[in-house]
Scaffold this active site. Structure first.
Site, PDB file in Angstrom:
ATOM      1  N   GLY A   1       0.849  -1.011  -0.010  1.00  0.00           N
ATOM      2  CA  GLY A   1       0.171   0.054  -0.069  1.00  0.00           C
ATOM      3  C   GLY A   1       0.684   1.204   0.008  1.00  0.00           C
ATOM      4  N   GLU A   2       0.531   2.292   0.725  1.00  0.00           N
ATOM      5  CA  GLU A   2       1.164   3.370   0.818  1.00  0.00           C
ATOM      6  C   GLU A   2       1.072   4.205  -0.758  1.00  0.00           C
ATOM      7  OE1 GLU A   2       5.183   3.204   2.370  1.00  0.00           O
ATOM      8  OE2 GLU A   2       4.346   2.169   4.148  1.00  0.00           O
ATOM      9  N   GLY A   3       0.834   3.773  -1.781  1.00  0.00           N
ATOM     10  CA  GLY A   3       1.124   4.391  -3.143  1.00  0.00           C
ATOM     11  C   GLY A   3       2.408   3.477  -3.778  1.00  0.00           C
TER      12      GLY A   3
END
Lengths: 357, 357
Positions: free
Chosen positions: A321-323
Site C-alpha cells: 500500500g502507501e501508493g
C-alpha cells in the site's frame, strides 16, 4: 450545491474521438505498428483524459492518506494501532517505502491525516507536504454499528476533493493514490464484498500478514459487520459510512476530484481499489480516468479490478500500500506518453515503412 | 586461452549465502515482511550477484546491437532490409523507442554495428556511443547453409565481450540487452526450436507483424534451415553459427562478459532471449546473472524464458526489441535495490513491529 455533487457534475466522459488520431500518430513513429503494446494504450488514454495532443506527466503527485479503524479492536491486524501515526511521521521524514519509490520516479508525496486516532504533533511535522484533514480520531468499530455517520462519509470524500484542489494549484499532471491505516484491509474487504456481491471469503486476505486463526476471525468480523450494517450496495456513500474508513473516503475524493479536472489517477492496491469502488459507484465515468497500478497479493484485489474493468500495469507481488505500486506504475504510464511525444517519425528519421502486404 | 574461454572460466556461482542476511535487513525495514514482493527479490539478487551489501545501480547501460540477416531473401519480414541501417542512424540521433525509454530511466544506450549489410557512414555518426564491431555484411541465407562460419560465431561473441569490457571502464552497474535487425525473429525462432527442442510452430511468431501467408512461409523456412544445417542443440556456438545472427552472438557476449564481472544483465525480449539461450548453453551459471525484462508478444518467448527458468518483470505486450523492455525493467530492479538501501528501519523510525503471534 454541495462540494461533492458539484464535483461529480463536472466529471465528463473522456474524449474517445482522439484515440484514432493518436493511434495514427503512434503508427507513424519509427517502430512496427502496435509494437509498444500497452505503452501505446497508456499514451492514448492520457490524450483522451487530458484532451491534450501531447500531454506531459512531469508533475506526479501521490496522495498517501492515513486513518485508524475501530474494528482493529476485534483483533484483525498483525500490527498494533499506534503504527498508523508512527508511519505518518515516517512518511514525513522520508523513510518509508513510498518515499523511496516516489523519489525514484520523481513524484511528490502528499501525506494526509484523514482520521488518525491520535493528534499528529505539528512540532514534529514541519513538512509542507502534510495536510491535516482529520474527520475524527479513527472510525467506530463497525461490528457494533456504522463506522462513521453519513455526514462524516461525505466530509471525508469532500476533504479528499479539497486536498486535491489545493495541491492542483502547485501543478499536477497525474495522481497516484496511497493509504496507511492499521486494519484497513478489513473495511476494504467489507466494501468489496458489499459492492461486488462476492462472498466475504473471496475478498478477504491476510493484510499485513495475519495467521490462519486471525484470518478466519477477520472473515467472521466482516460477515458480522455486513449483517449488522445492511448497507445499500448501489450507494457508495452508504457503504463507506457503514463499513468504510476515512482514508478510503478521502481517496474516493481524490479520484472524483482528479476526474472532474481531467487528471489521470493511478489506483494503487487493494485499499485504493476499495476507494475506487466507492468513487465508481458514485460516478461510473470515473473509471476512464483510472489506471490500475498493479495486482496486489491481497486476495480480492483482482475481483475489485475486474468489477470496475481495470487491467493492472504491474504484477510484482506487492501488498504494502502507501501508493508504492502507483509510484512505479505512473512512471510506466509516463514512458508511454514520452513514446508519443518524443519518438521520431518514419519520414523525419528517413526510415522506410513496411512493405505493402 | 581464447578470449571466450577465459571469460567463461571467470563466471562464478553467485553468492547465495548473502540472501538470508539481506532478507533479514529487508525484514527490519518499516513495512510488513515480504510486502514488497518481487522488489525484495530483486534487491537480494543484486546483492548476491555483486557481492556488495548495498549495491547501487546508478550506471545503467543498454547495448543495442544491430546486424542483417541473409534469410530476409526468403521473404520472412514485413520490412525491407535497409531499415536495419536506417534504424542505426535513428538510434544515434536519439529518435528511436530505445532512446526515449533509456532516457526516461536514466540509462545510456551504446549502439553496436555487429554486422549491418552496409557500411555505417562515420561522417553521419559522430557519436561516442557508437561501436563498430562489424563481423561481416550480414549473415548468409541459412536455408542454403550455415549463417556464418564457426570462426565468425566465436568472433561475434568475443566482440560482445570486448564491447562490454570497453564500456565497463566508463562505469556499469547494470546492463540491458537490445537488438535491431530486420528479419531477426527468424534466427531467434530457429535457435529457440533447436535449443529447447520444441516444434518450430510453437516458437515462431509474427515478428514486426507479418500476415498469415508470410508466417507459414517463415515457419517453412525455419524448418528447412534446421534440416539443412543439423546443428548440435547442446553446442551454443554451433547453433549460433548455423542458424544465428551477429547481433545475437554479440548479445551472448554481453551476457557472458557481464556475468564474468559480476554485473547483472537485463534480458530484453525474444531476440535477446535467443542470445540468452546461446550464453546459457555455453555456461549455465549465466542464468543467475540474468533478469528477464518482460514477456514479449512474440510467440515462443515464454518457452525460452521457461527453458532457462526466468520470470519476467513486466508484461506490457511489447514486441519492439531494441532494449525497450530492458530499459523499463532495469528501473524496477533499481527501485528494489533502493528499497534495501534507502528505507528506514523499525528502530530508526520509532515504528512498532508486529505483535508476536
Amino acid at each position: 450545491m454541495s462540494k461533492l455533487s458539484e464535483t461529480v457534475s463536472k466529471i465528463k466522459k473522456i474524449d474517445y474521438s482522439l484515440a484514432e488520431k493518436t493511434q495514427k500518430r503512434l503508427d507513424n513513429l519509427t517502430k512496427p505498428q502496435g509494437s509498444l503494446g500497452r505503452l501505446e494504450e497508456f499514451a492514448k488514454q492520457m490524450v483522451e483524459i487530458t484532451g491534450a495532443e501531447s500531454p506531459s506527466l512531469k508533475n506526479k503527485v501521490i496522495f498517501t492518506m492515513a486513518a485508524d479503524h475501530g474494528v482493529v479492536d476485534e483483533g484483525v491486524s498483525a500490527f498494533p494501532k499506534e503504527v498508523t501515526a508512527q508511519m505518518v511521521y515516517n512518511f514525513l521524514r522520508g523513510g518509508a517505502g513510498i518515499n523511496v519509490l516516489a523519489n525514484h520516479v520523481g513524484a511528490r508525496v502528499v501525506v494526509v491525516d484523514m482520521g488518525v486516532a491520535e493528534e499528529i504533533q505539528k512540532s514534529k511535522v514541519k513538512n509542507q507536504n502534510f495536510k491535516d484533514k482529520k474527520i475524527n480520531l479513527g472510525t467506530k468499530n463497525f461490528v457494533k454499528g456504522p463506522a462513521m455517520t453519513k455526514d462524516e462519509a461525505i466530509k471525508s470524500i469532500e476533504a479528499g476533493i479539497e486536498v486535491f484542489e489545493e495541491e492542483l494549484r502547485k501543478g499536477i499532471d497525474i495522481v497516484g493514490t496511497g493509504d496507511m491505516g492499521i486494519g484497513n484491509t478489513t473495511p476494504s474487504s467489507a466494501i468489496a464484498a458489499v459492492v461486488t456481491g462476492r462472498a466475504v471469503e473471496e475478498v478477504t486476505g491476510r493484510g499485513t500478514g495475519v495467521d490462519d486463526k486471525t484470518l478466519s476471525n477477520k472473515i467472521r468480523v466482516i460477515k458480522k459487520a455486513i449483517e449488522v450494517n445492511r448497507s445499500d450496495p448501489k450507494d457508495g456513500i452508504d457503504v463507506l459510512s457503514k463499513v468504510g474508513g476515512f482514508e478510503i473516503g478521502g481517496l474516493a475524493g481524490i479520484i472524483l476530484g482528479a476526474a472532474s479536472k481531467r487528471i489521470p489517477v493511478v489506483i494503487d492496491g487493494f485499499i485504493s481499489g476499495a476507494a475506487a469502488l466507492v468513487a465508481y459507484s458514485i460516478e461510473p465515468k470515473t473509471k476512464d480516468y483510472m489506471i490500475a497500478a498493479h495486482c496486489s497479493v491481497e486476495r480480492g484485489h483482482r475481483i475489485v479490478l475486474n468489477y470496475i474493468g481495470l487491467k493492472p500495469v504491474l504484477d510484482l507481488d506487492l501488498r504494502l500500500g502507501e501508493g508504492t505500486g502507483a509510484a512505479l506504475a505512473m512512471s510506466i504510464v509516463e514512458a508511454g506518453v514520452k513514446i508519443l511525444t518524443q519518438m521520431a517519425t518514419f519520414e523525419g528519421a528517413g526510415v522506410s515503412e513496411r512493405r505493402g502486404t
